[in-house]
Design an enzyme around this catalytic site. Structure first.
Site, PDB file in Angstrom:
ATOM      1  N   GLY A 141       5.628  12.059  -3.135  1.00 33.76           N
ATOM      2  CA  GLY A 141       5.294  12.384  -3.479  1.00 33.76           C
ATOM      3  C   GLY A 141       4.267  13.657  -2.431  1.00 33.76           C
ATOM      4  O   GLY A 141       4.704  13.205  -1.077  1.00 33.76           O
ATOM      5  N   ASP A 166       0.844  -1.495  -0.047  1.00 36.91           N
ATOM      6  CA  ASP A 166      -0.145  -0.002  -0.048  1.00 36.91           C
ATOM      7  C   ASP A 166       0.554   1.474   0.068  1.00 36.91           C
ATOM      8  O   ASP A 166       0.465   1.851   0.649  1.00 36.91           O
ATOM      9  CB  ASP A 166      -1.038  -0.153   1.596  1.00 36.91           C
ATOM     10  CG  ASP A 166      -1.811  -1.458   1.227  1.00 36.91           C
ATOM     11  OD1 ASP A 166      -2.154  -1.796   0.005  1.00 36.91           O
ATOM     12  OD2 ASP A 166      -1.571  -1.777   2.925  1.00 36.91           O
ATOM     13  N   ASN A 189      -5.071  -9.942  -4.910  1.00 37.85           N
ATOM     14  CA  ASN A 189      -5.365  -9.988  -3.252  1.00 37.85           C
ATOM     15  C   ASN A 189      -4.520  -8.351  -3.435  1.00 37.85           C
ATOM     16  O   ASN A 189      -4.359  -7.759  -2.847  1.00 37.85           O
ATOM     17  CB  ASN A 189      -4.615 -11.064  -2.857  1.00 37.85           C
ATOM     18  CG  ASN A 189      -3.015 -10.892  -3.624  1.00 37.85           C
ATOM     19  OD1 ASN A 189      -3.036 -11.258  -5.018  1.00 37.85           O
ATOM     20  ND2 ASN A 189      -1.862 -11.589  -2.706  1.00 37.85           N
ATOM     21  N   HIS A 244      -3.963  -1.456  -6.844  1.00 41.28           N
ATOM     22  CA  HIS A 244      -3.059   0.600  -6.727  1.00 41.28           C
ATOM     23  C   HIS A 244      -3.848   1.085  -7.600  1.00 41.28           C
ATOM     24  O   HIS A 244      -5.045   1.363  -8.065  1.00 41.28           O
ATOM     25  CB  HIS A 244      -2.229  -0.258  -8.434  1.00 41.28           C
ATOM     26  CG  HIS A 244      -1.390  -1.539  -7.531  1.00 41.28           C
ATOM     27  ND1 HIS A 244      -0.330  -1.602  -8.538  1.00 41.28           N
ATOM     28  CD2 HIS A 244      -0.804  -1.613  -6.266  1.00 41.28           C
ATOM     29  CE1 HIS A 244       0.539  -2.507  -7.526  1.00 41.28           C
ATOM     30  NE2 HIS A 244       0.136  -1.949  -6.468  1.00 41.28           N
ATOM     31  N   THR A 282       2.305 -13.034   1.969  1.00 40.03           N
ATOM     32  CA  THR A 282       1.753 -13.526   0.928  1.00 40.03           C
ATOM     33  C   THR A 282       2.252 -14.911   0.673  1.00 40.03           C
ATOM     34  O   THR A 282       3.546 -15.216   1.052  1.00 40.03           O
ATOM     35  CB  THR A 282       1.729 -12.150   0.511  1.00 40.03           C
ATOM     36  OG1 THR A 282       0.595 -12.651  -1.016  1.00 40.03           O
ATOM     37  CG2 THR A 282       2.956 -12.272  -0.945  1.00 40.03           C
ATOM     38  N   GLY A 294       1.540   1.912  -7.135  1.00 36.53           N
ATOM     39  CA  GLY A 294       1.093   2.449  -8.632  1.00 36.53           C
ATOM     40  C   GLY A 294       1.103   3.723  -9.314  1.00 36.53           C
ATOM     41  O   GLY A 294       0.975   3.794 -10.068  1.00 36.53           O
ATOM     42  N   LYS A 295       0.637   4.355  -8.635  1.00 32.89           N
ATOM     43  CA  LYS A 295       0.933   5.729  -8.729  1.00 32.89           C
ATOM     44  C   LYS A 295       2.591   5.909  -9.682  1.00 32.89           C
ATOM     45  O   LYS A 295       2.915   7.044 -10.435  1.00 32.89           O
ATOM     46  CB  LYS A 295       0.776   6.588  -7.938  1.00 32.89           C
ATOM     47  CG  LYS A 295       0.646   8.029  -8.288  1.00 32.89           C
ATOM     48  CD  LYS A 295       1.847   9.137  -6.619  1.00 32.89           C
ATOM     49  CE  LYS A 295       0.533   8.361  -5.548  1.00 32.89           C
ATOM     50  NZ  LYS A 295       0.644   9.862  -4.524  1.00 32.89           N
TER      51      LYS A 295
END
Length: 488
Positions: A476, A42, A67, A70, A270, A46-47
């Site tokens: 960011g 998290d 699972n 993004h 995971t 994706g950004k």
């Protein structure tokens, strides 16, 4: 892009270099840029992928399944991706789901159709799916939930999976009973028989599991026809992408370093390798072709689900980070646990991945803080551990404690050996050593270059950069791609 072999290709493959001649590293072909999570997921991968994908020719997913989640914001529209590579937004690039990914077909098409309504046009024509990718079936998802229930009943705690069937699908793959995309698109009669055997296998382990086999097969048959035009031999596709004309190839990691099946906080991890090695095995890329490896980290730390979290703040600070950061899981909808930035885990992630640059996201969330802390080391039994703890560090501490004692017995040493097998239990016991910084108390959301940031924010960033030994490439300060300050 043709997948056919020419006489020249055959000659190059069949004739080795002359004796004593070494192939130049410069002949390896195109380099691949890899984007990976450096915490517990998290982080905003994706950004970063969206930013890089604007110039990429190929964007790949190499592991995990739906699972992962993004979020990408483009022109005020928010897209949620789980299986689709974030680069699917770029209409000029090709997106590839590699062999290391496990695919839930209903989820894939539901995701594509949902984002198409938001404006994602022509995504099916830009998507390639590896024929070697394994399939997640609906009953895998049910089994995922049953396993969590069993863990809760037997051990009093579960892992906190997304219940998307990822673990059970990878288990089928590892036990060599799984079914792949190529199986679905081949002889459907044979596929149906193997599917029924796989269902029976799971029902023998979970007697309460009920599956409408014929209904599932009917749906899978329908999905197969929609999927067929997208399927390619992923290994040859990547080979030609690497060794053809110059291309910019981007690999988008799912999950993160501390969730890696081998290197994460096991067992609360995971079921795939979400560190840099997963890019090689999940796509068929030689290590020689790995170029830049960018790690993504928030300016603080979050974690979804249970498991150790040394810098977690179960207080007003944690609540403020959760509220200001809108820290809710894209896939699960669960609130994320929040805490101060932990540089011990970032150094550990760098140790494994060899980051060439870091993207530090969500700096703006800290804008209102009077004081900001950063975890720089752990202590166990009063002794400083500068690195991420595992069995080795715990054993060293135990040995020191025993050797410092006036006398010790064989039983003492046996107790020490038992202690070293505690896996990540030690992470629950560490005391975090912090460095404190004054907050900048200034809105940074409008900053677009380094000099726009307040001096105290710059000091915070420099400290992080120097401490982990990796340059920070992006900072960011908001949701959209325009809010990423690029340093070099």
């Amino acid at each position: 892009m043709s997948l056919s072999w020419s006489a020249k290709d055959h000659k190059n493959m069949s004739q080795p270099a002359a004796a004593g001649q070494k192939r130049s590293r410069n002949d390896a072909g195109n380099k691949v840029t890899v984007v990976l999570g450096a915490q517990w997921g998290d982080e905003g991968k994706g950004k970063v992928v969206d930013l890089l994908a604007t110039e990429a020719d190929v964007v790949c997913r190499c592991q995990g399944g739906n699972n992962a989640g993004h979020t990408v914001v483009v022109d005020g529209k928010e897209y949620d991706f789980h299986l689709l590579p974030s680069g699917i937004i770029n209409s000029k690039s090709t997106s590839l789901i590699g062999n290391g990914v496990v695919i839930h077909l209903p989820g894939l098409f539901e995701e594509g159709d949902k984002n198409e309504k938001k404006g994602l046009k022509g995504w099916e024509k830009r998507l390639i799916v590896s024929d070697r990718a394994h399939l997640v079936f609906d009953f895998h998802q049910v089994v995922d939930g049953l396993q969590e229930t069993e863990r809760q009943a037997q051990e009093g705690k579960n892992i906190g999976t997304t219940k998307k069937g990822i673990g059970p699908a990878y288990s089928s793959k590892a036990s060599r009973t799984g079914l792949r995309v190529c199986d679905l698109l081949a002889d459907f009669k044979d596929f149906s028989m193997r599917f029924k055997n796989l269902v029976r296998q799971h029902q023998s382990m979970y007697p309460t599991l009920t599956v409408d086999v014929e209904d599932q097969l009917k749906k899978l048959k329908e999905y197969s026809e929609r999927l067929r035009p997208m399927v390619r031999d992923g290994v040859y596709y990547m080979y030609e992408a690497l060794h053809g004309s110059p291309k910019k190839i981007l690999v988008e990691g799912a999950n993160a370093a501390l969730l890696d099946i081998d290197f994460g906080t096991y067992p609360f991890v995971t079921s795939s390798n979400c560190t840099v090695g997963g890019a090689c095995t999940g796509l068929g890329i030689p290590p020689l072709n790995i170029g830049d490896v960018f790690g993504v980290s928030k300016a603080y730390t979050t974690r979804v689900g249970i498991g150790a979290f040394p810098t977690e703040q179960l207080n007003a600070v944690g609540e403020l980070l959760q509220t200001r950061g809108h820290e809710v899981g894209v896939t699960t909808g669960r609130k994320r646990r929040c805490g101060w930035l932990d540089l011990v885990i970032l150094r550990y992630a760098h140790m494994i991945n060899g980051f060439t640059g870091i993207a530090l996201t969500k700096l703006d969330i800290l804008d209102v803080m009077d004081e900001i802390k950063v975890g720089v080391a752990y202590k166990v039994n009063g002794k400083r551990i500068p690195h991420f703890p595992g069995n080795l560090e715990e054993e060293i501490i135990c040995r020191i404690n025993i050797m410092n004692a006036s006398c010790f017995s064989v039983n003492d040493w046996c107790s020490c050996i038992t202690l070293t097998t505690a896996n990540m239990d030690v992470l629950h016991k560490v005391e975090v050593e912090y460095e404190s910084f004054p907050g900048w108390k200034t809105d940074t959301s409008a900053a677009r270059k380094w000099n726009d940031l307040p001096a105290k924010a710059q000091n915070y960033i420099h400290f992080i950069e120097n401490h982990i030994g990796v340059p920070i490439k992006w900072i960011g300060v908001g949701k959209s791609r325009e809010c990423m300050i690029q340093m070099f």
